[in-house]
Design a protein around this motif. Structure first.
Motif, PDB file in Angstrom:
ATOM      1  N   LEU A  50       0.295  -1.491  -0.184  1.00  9.36           N
ATOM      2  CA  LEU A  50      -0.403   0.007   0.117  1.00  9.36           C
ATOM      3  C   LEU A  50       0.901   1.181  -0.260  1.00  9.36           C
ATOM      4  CD1 LEU A  50      -2.132   1.812   0.194  1.00  9.36           C
ATOM      5  CD2 LEU A  50      -2.389   1.032   2.733  1.00  9.36           C
ATOM      6  N   THR A  54       1.224   3.734  -3.035  1.00  6.75           N
ATOM      7  CA  THR A  54       0.784   5.468  -3.195  1.00  6.75           C
ATOM      8  C   THR A  54       1.900   5.957  -2.642  1.00  6.75           C
ATOM      9  OG1 THR A  54       0.405   4.764  -0.659  1.00  6.75           O
ATOM     10  CG2 THR A  54      -1.700   4.610  -2.232  1.00  6.75           C
ATOM     11  N   TRP A 158      -6.210   2.990  -0.051  1.00  3.48           N
ATOM     12  CA  TRP A 158      -5.490   3.119  -1.322  1.00  3.48           C
ATOM     13  C   TRP A 158      -6.952   3.766  -2.093  1.00  3.48           C
ATOM     14  CZ3 TRP A 158      -7.799   1.926  -6.088  1.00  3.48           C
ATOM     15  CH2 TRP A 158      -6.714   2.313  -6.973  1.00  3.48           C
ATOM     16  N   SER A 167      -1.892  10.402  -3.965  1.00  5.81           N
ATOM     17  CA  SER A 167      -1.042   8.853  -3.631  1.00  5.81           C
ATOM     18  C   SER A 167       0.447   9.473  -4.664  1.00  5.81           C
ATOM     19  CB  SER A 167      -1.941   8.222  -4.894  1.00  5.81           C
ATOM     20  OG  SER A 167      -0.804   7.242  -5.358  1.00  5.81           O
TER      21      SER A 167
END
Length: 170
Positions: A50, A54, A158, A167
């Motif tokens: 994750l 990001t 996310w 992100s």
């Protein structure tokens, strides 16, 4: 500014009660006190994925503080992470119902966008952060302490990070 992924331990990575499948039992001794934690070793890879996807930075936001780097991180495959100092003994009593960690999180994050995984974040914490000057955009992800962190929580983070443009990995 890289977004932050703030992690609690108890109730998030260490579910309370009977843990879901995939968790392993560990005995930890912190400052002479013995604790039993139940951790899912897959959480480390999921959190690292994750963060990489990001462009976010993983940070501990837990009363375990630096002990999370000694006892939790190696058991789930995380490197040593920065720590939000949240020592409850030094935090003033809340006037508005926010959790004792919330002012420390606000001070640490500043204007950086952040996702905070915790089992004790509520409307009072969101309100505190919304009106507190100097705090950037954020998403509080309440984790049910009986089940701990799930792929749904990670997906929510996310989506928020990528769909809102925070992100840096896209």
């Amino acid at each position: 500014m890289r977004p932050l992924l703030l992690l609690d331990v108890d109730g998030v990575l260490n579910p309370i009660g009977r843990p879901p499948p995939g968790h392993r039992r560990y005995r930890c001794v912190v400052d002479g006190e013995a604790y039993v934690v139940r951790l899912n070793p897959r959480h480390g890879r999921q959190l690292l994925d994750l963060a990489e996807a990001t462009g976010a930075e993983l940070v501990w936001a837990t009363t375990w503080e630096e002990h999370a780097n000694d006892w939790i991180a190696p058991r789930i495959g995380l490197p040593s992470l920065p720590v939000v100092t949240v020592n409850a003994a030094t935090v003033p009593v809340s006037e508005h119902g926010e959790m004792f960690k919330t002012p420390a999180v606000a001070a640490y994050a500043g204007r950086r966008p952040f996702v905070w995984f915790d089992d004790q974040v509520w409307a009072e914490d969101e309100e505190y952060l919304r009106v507190h000057q100097g705090v950037g955009d954020f998403l509080l992800v309440h984790v049910d302490p009986a089940h701990g962190l799930t792929s749904g929580h990670l997906g929510t983070a996310w989506e928020w990070l990528t769909l809102t443009g925070f992100s840096q990995g896209s």
